[in-house]
Scaffold this active site. Structure first.
Site, mmCIF file in Angstrom:
data_model
loop_
_atom_site.group_PDB
_atom_site.id
_atom_site.type_symbol
_atom_site.label_atom_id
_atom_site.label_comp_id
_atom_site.label_asym_id
_atom_site.label_seq_id
_atom_site.Cartn_x
_atom_site.Cartn_y
_atom_site.Cartn_z
ATOM 1 N N SER A 53 -7.204 3.689 4.210
ATOM 2 C CA SER A 53 -6.830 2.307 4.503
ATOM 3 C C SER A 53 -5.321 2.252 4.717
ATOM 4 C CB SER A 53 -7.216 1.378 3.351
ATOM 5 O OG SER A 53 -6.665 0.083 3.526
ATOM 6 N N TYR A 97 -6.722 -0.758 -5.515
ATOM 7 C CA TYR A 97 -7.174 -0.356 -4.183
ATOM 8 C C TYR A 97 -6.109 0.465 -3.468
ATOM 9 C CZ TYR A 97 -9.316 -0.711 0.440
ATOM 10 O OH TYR A 97 -9.887 -0.421 1.655
#
Length: 260
Positions: free
Chosen positions: A140, A153
């Site tokens: 990501s 995250y």
């Protein structure tokens, strides 16, 4: 000869489901991994995918023995995949001042980082022995720079990016290619509750098209869409005081108890 085989985790929705659809359109056989097996089966049937072109494996990627067993089952039932995509992931905000959020962070890391390594593990030896194969980690852009309230995250994806880079070096010369694909903002259940702006938001289907092409081309690292790659690099270059001021007041990611 049998059609090529792709093994995809997190196949019940979002990016995983879009990737499964893209590989199916290209004529590949599918090995689909999810906790929600019934959801995957309903989707495959509704999509008109013939039952002899896919298998579904029930596994919790956060539990190492569970996902390793699914990989071993795939080897027995369908053979050695040509591509393995470690896609399964969770995205939850955390507040380190709260004890319960430390457990949340452990679960995010177990799923997004350790789970990816455990996804690859059953296949590395067989792929190396064959002299070919592709291992794909779905990272990501959030792994490129830490965002407030998004520590679990961001940390998990930063770790995954570095892990895939290490693995790529370890497997050099074996014929096994390691690719890191870093999505920007993709319109999935993971992002729809975000309470901040999401520039260059993409449909999962568009992401899947570009990711498929990148993997087929043997890309070692790719940010999709490319515009988010430029944004991420610019943010990485900012001095910390400037970066901190830029993100001051930015809404935080929903915590587990706040998620709908």
């Amino acid at each position: 000869m049998a059609s090529p085989l792709v093994f995809i985790t997190g196949a019940s929705s979002g990016i995983g489901q879009a990737l499964a659809a893209r590989y199916h359109r290209a004529g590949w056989r599918l090995a689909l991994v999810a906790r929600r097996v019934d959801e995957v089966k309903k989707w495959a049937e509704a999509s008109g995918i013939s039952v002899d072109s896919y298998e579904i494996y029930s596994a919790d990627v956060a539990v190492t023995d569970s996902i390793v067993a699914a990989g071993q089952d795939c080897l027995r039932r369908q053979g050695v995949p040509d591509v393995v995509i470690a896609n399964a992931g969770i995205s939850v905000g955390v507040d380190t001042a709260l004890r319960e959020d430390i457990d949340t962070m452990a679960r995010v890391l177990a799923t997004n980082t350790v789970g990816a390594a455990a996804t690859f593990q059953p296949f590395i030896g067989a792929m190396a022995a064959r002299g070919s194969g592709r291992l794909v980690g779905i990272g990501s852009v959030a792994g490129i720079r830490g965002l407030p309230g998004h520590g679990a995250y961001c940390a998990s994806k930063a770790a995954l990016i570095s892990y895939c880079e290490s693995l790529r070096g370890e497997l050099r010369g074996t014929g096994v290619v390691v690719s890191t694909i870093c999505p920007g903002y993709i319109d999935t259940p993971l992002t729809r509750q975000n309470r901040y702006a999401m520039p260059f938001l993409m449909r999962p289907e568009d992401f899947a098209d570009r990711a498929f092409a990148a993997v087929q081309a043997g890309a070692s690292y790719r940010v999709i869409p490319w515009q988010m790659g430029v944004v991420a690099k610019l943010l990485r270059l900012l001095p910390n005081p400037v970066f901190d001021r830029l993100l001051a007041g930015r809404p935080r990611k929903h915590r587990q108890s706040e998620a709908g």
